[in-house]
Design a protein around this motif. Structure first.
Motif, PDB file in Angstrom:
ATOM      1  N   ARG A  45       0.810  -1.225   0.000  1.00  0.00           N
ATOM      2  CA  ARG A  45       0.000   0.000   0.000  1.00  0.00           C
ATOM      3  C   ARG A  45       0.839   1.268   0.000  1.00  0.00           C
ATOM      4  O   ARG A  45       0.345   2.340   0.339  1.00  0.00           O
ATOM      5  N   VAL A  46       2.105   1.141  -0.387  1.00  0.00           N
ATOM      6  CA  VAL A  46       2.977   2.317  -0.494  1.00  0.00           C
ATOM      7  C   VAL A  46       3.181   2.638  -1.972  1.00  0.00           C
ATOM      8  O   VAL A  46       3.604   1.781  -2.755  1.00  0.00           O
ATOM      9  N   HIS A  47       2.868   3.879  -2.343  1.00  0.00           N
ATOM     10  CA  HIS A  47       2.948   4.321  -3.731  1.00  0.00           C
ATOM     11  C   HIS A  47       3.985   5.429  -3.823  1.00  0.00           C
ATOM     12  O   HIS A  47       3.790   6.529  -3.312  1.00  0.00           O
ATOM     13  N   ILE A  48       5.114   5.110  -4.432  1.00  0.00           N
ATOM     14  CA  ILE A  48       6.223   6.056  -4.528  1.00  0.00           C
ATOM     15  C   ILE A  48       6.031   6.936  -5.757  1.00  0.00           C
ATOM     16  O   ILE A  48       5.817   6.441  -6.870  1.00  0.00           O
ATOM     17  N   VAL A  49       6.113   8.226  -5.556  1.00  0.00           N
ATOM     18  CA  VAL A  49       5.984   9.196  -6.638  1.00  0.00           C
ATOM     19  C   VAL A  49       7.305   9.961  -6.745  1.00  0.00           C
ATOM     20  O   VAL A  49       7.744  10.597  -5.783  1.00  0.00           O
ATOM     21  N   ILE A  50       7.944   9.863  -7.898  1.00  0.00           N
ATOM     22  CA  ILE A  50       9.200  10.583  -8.134  1.00  0.00           C
ATOM     23  C   ILE A  50       8.875  11.770  -9.026  1.00  0.00           C
ATOM     24  O   ILE A  50       8.536  11.620 -10.200  1.00  0.00           O
ATOM     25  N   ASN A  51       8.955  12.950  -8.463  1.00  0.00           N
ATOM     26  CA  ASN A  51       8.582  14.153  -9.194  1.00  0.00           C
ATOM     27  C   ASN A  51       9.564  14.459 -10.317  1.00  0.00           C
ATOM     28  O   ASN A  51      10.711  13.997 -10.313  1.00  0.00           O
ATOM     29  N   ASP A  52       9.100  15.266 -11.249  1.00  0.00           N
ATOM     30  CA  ASP A  52       9.960  15.750 -12.329  1.00  0.00           C
ATOM     31  C   ASP A  52      11.183  16.443 -11.719  1.00  0.00           C
ATOM     32  O   ASP A  52      11.049  17.299 -10.847  1.00  0.00           O
ATOM     33  N   GLY A  53      12.370  16.055 -12.152  1.00  0.00           N
ATOM     34  CA  GLY A  53      13.603  16.590 -11.576  1.00  0.00           C
ATOM     35  C   GLY A  53      14.091  15.810 -10.374  1.00  0.00           C
ATOM     36  O   GLY A  53      15.172  16.090  -9.849  1.00  0.00           O
ATOM     37  N   GLY A  54      13.320  14.826  -9.942  1.00  0.00           N
ATOM     38  CA  GLY A  54      13.730  13.988  -8.823  1.00  0.00           C
ATOM     39  C   GLY A  54      14.444  12.734  -9.301  1.00  0.00           C
ATOM     40  O   GLY A  54      14.064  12.135 -10.308  1.00  0.00           O
ATOM     41  N   GLU A  55      15.493  12.365  -8.588  1.00  0.00           N
ATOM     42  CA  GLU A  55      16.245  11.156  -8.931  1.00  0.00           C
ATOM     43  C   GLU A  55      16.519  10.362  -7.665  1.00  0.00           C
ATOM     44  O   GLU A  55      17.077  10.876  -6.701  1.00  0.00           O
ATOM     45  N   LEU A  56      16.111   9.106  -7.692  1.00  0.00           N
ATOM     46  CA  LEU A  56      16.453   8.158  -6.637  1.00  0.00           C
ATOM     47  C   LEU A  56      17.654   7.370  -7.144  1.00  0.00           C
ATOM     48  O   LEU A  56      17.541   6.605  -8.105  1.00  0.00           O
ATOM     49  N   LYS A  57      18.797   7.592  -6.519  1.00  0.00           N
ATOM     50  CA  LYS A  57      20.047   7.042  -7.063  1.00  0.00           C
ATOM     51  C   LYS A  57      20.644   6.030  -6.112  1.00  0.00           C
ATOM     52  O   LYS A  57      20.820   6.281  -4.915  1.00  0.00           O
ATOM     53  N   GLY A  58      20.969   4.856  -6.656  1.00  0.00           N
ATOM     54  CA  GLY A  58      21.567   3.799  -5.854  1.00  0.00           C
ATOM     55  C   GLY A  58      22.999   4.103  -5.479  1.00  0.00           C
ATOM     56  O   GLY A  58      23.743   4.728  -6.244  1.00  0.00           O
ATOM     57  N   SER A  59      23.390   3.658  -4.321  1.00  0.00           N
ATOM     58  CA  SER A  59      24.772   3.826  -3.884  1.00  0.00           C
ATOM     59  C   SER A  59      25.718   3.130  -4.861  1.00  0.00           C
ATOM     60  O   SER A  59      25.407   2.058  -5.380  1.00  0.00           O
TER      61      SER A  59
END
Length: 529
Positions: A63-77
């Motif tokens: 039930r968790v919905h991740i939203v990555i906004n425009d200009g957002g970056e989730l970057k792996g180590s």
């Protein structure tokens, strides 16, 4: 197909409120995980705003919905130390090896969850170009430790919409024993490492559409890692797939199999970069510097059943082999399987072989650049069954010699399934068909860009073959356009050979019987015995 979290009262959690810093340097694993855990208590959205947020392994929750906004970056180590081992519960040949859990490292990990999504106009970056992750192909233990970008296991109702996925350290998306999966509007660019498959699907009830893929390794790859889980009800449509390996692939892992698969309205072409493969340099007779291995590869080599596959409206360019269908028998062992038998030494063993049947491939336009022609093959004692090929145009490279036209293609059922498993030259320029029952080619047109001494079509150990309105270029020498070897119940209706005057059909071997040719103005020399 899937329902996203749409309750107006659903909670929203911005990762910055949990201490995350988007400077591309700060390690935000604890902050982002705290946001996910809090959201899981109520259900809702975790928002990743503009900025680059570095993190190690994150555990997704129901039930968790991740939203990555425009200009957002989730970057792996970029460091292994931020990806702990994960002992997952579900066992198959990917998660377990030698009876023990694999490391199962991942950037985004989920097991046994329901109703999750990742959406938005932002990016997930796996840092696959990190020095620590550049360990070569995954034929070494160290290289297999690289983390998948997404590893989703035994979960249901999973949605990914619109985001950009790039630069994975290993397989980019790996869905194992999942159900109700929807991937729409994804942009995938994956050109920095080995084994960078774009999409790996071991799942049921799947929709993949409107995705743009550019990957070094396989594009859309259906995998079956357990004989207890058959991949079923998969639709792939309206996708653009660029690859240095196979664009659309069934396998190589094929323990359970694939049923009820529909693939339509896709384009296939060479990848935009080639940092690793260099096929023209490393193989013989490749006609341009960057190529796709196979446009469509349908492979059962681990005992799996492939049944009811429909592929239509595919435009291919830059491929070595447009269509590659193979039933083999590697005898690979899966988790918990004690009935291991090994045919990789080259022996022919029908025990435990899978099956391929009810394959329909329609409306294909392909341009190829190798001497490895399209093929449908099995091995002695085992047959591919019920294949329909229609409205297909194959524009082939040609350049085959007389010696290549007379060569024999080895049997190799225990090999890794790839177009070059039989060698880098096939004795046919257009289609090689061997060990098949009930196959039809209707309105199939073969073209050659260079003179070729090889037959356009070779039919070997085929029972009930139907060729209807096939258009064939005459060979450069005296080889017939169609070669039939030890086959039964073959009919050829309204063939067109250009120009006439060259041999149309050659019968070879001792077991040929029941050949019908109709709708053809016979002339002296049209048949060779």
């Amino acid at each position: 197909m899937l329902i996203l979290c749409c309750n107006a009262m659903a909670q929203t959690y911005n990762i910055k409120d949990f201490g995350a810093v988007g400077d591309g340097k700060t390690m935000n694993t604890k902050s982002i995980q705290s946001a996910i855990d809090k959201c899981a208590e109520t259900g809702g959205r975790v928002v990743i705003p503009a900025g680059t947020f570095m993190s190690g392994t994150l555990h997704l929750k129901s039930r968790v919905h991740i939203v990555i906004n425009d200009g957002g970056e989730l970057k792996g180590s970029p460091y292994f130390k931020n990806y702990p081992d994960n002992a997952v519960q579900y066992q198959n040949s990917f998660t377990y090896s030698g009876g023990k859990p694999r490391a199962n490292k991942a950037f985004l990990l989920a097991e046994g969850v329901n109703d999750i999504s990742i959406t938005g106009k932002g990016t997930i970056n796996g840092s696959g170009d990190s020095r620590e992750f550049n360990l070569g192909n995954d034929d070494t233990p160290a290289s297999k430790l690289r983390p998948c970008m997404l590893l989703i296991i035994n979960s249901k109702h999973i949605t990914l919409h619109d985001i950009t996925l790039t630069n994975s350290a290993y397989w980019l998306q790996n869905y194992l024993s999942c159900e109700y999966l929807e991937l729409k509007g994804l942009t995938i660019y994956n050109q920095s490492n080995y084994n960078q498959d774009a999409i790996d699907i071991d799942a049921r009830h799947v929709l993949i559409e409107n995705c743009k893929i550019d990957a070094d390794d396989d594009g859309v790859c259906l995998k079956s890692h357990s004989k207890n889980f058959v991949v079923e009800d998969v639709t792939v449509r309206n996708c653009s797939i660029a690859s240095n390996c196979n664009a659309i692939k069934f396998g190589t892992a094929s323990s359970g199999g694939f049923k009820n698969i529909n693939i339509t309205n896709c384009t296939i072409q060479k990848a935009s970069a080639d940092h690793i493969r260099h096929w023209q340099k490393n193989l013989q007779f490749i006609g341009q510097p960057v190529t796709v291995i196979s446009g469509i590869a349908i492979e059962s080599v681990d005992g799996g059943v492939i049944d009811n596959v429909h592929i239509a409206n595919i435009k291919m360019r830059d491929v070595q082999t447009p269509i590659f269908v193979v039933l083999g028998n590697r005898g690979n062992k899966q988790a918990g399987d004690k009935s291991f038998y090994n045919t990789a030494s080259g022996g022919i063993n029908t025990k435990g072989a899978g099956s391929i049947s009810n394959i329909t491939i329609n409306n294909i336009d392909a341009v190829s650049y190798s001497k490895m022609s399209s093929s449908v093959t099995a091995f002695p004692g085992v047959y591919v069954e019920d294949v329909k090929l229609s409205n297909i145009t194959l524009n082939n490279m040609g350049t085959g010699t007389t010696a290549e036209a007379d060569s024999l293609l080895k049997e190799n059922p225990g090999a890794y399934p790839e177009n070059r498993m039989y060698g880098q030259v096939y004795p046919s320029s257009g289609f090689f068909i061997r060990h098949v029952k009930n196959i039809s080619l209707s309105q199939v047109k073969f073209k050659l860009r260079n003179a070729d001494h090889r037959a356009s079509i070779i039919i070997d150990d085929v029972i009930k073959g139907r060729l209807n309105q096939v258009s064939l270029p005459a060979t450069a020498g005296n080889t017939a356009a169609i070669k039939i070897i030890n086959s039964k119940d073959i009919s050829i209706n309204k063939p067109l050979i250009i120009p006439q005057g060259k041999p149309l059909v050659q019968l070879t071997g001792t077991a040929n019987n029941q050949l019908w040719v109709s709708g053809f103005n016979k002339y002296k020399g049209w048949l060779k015995l």
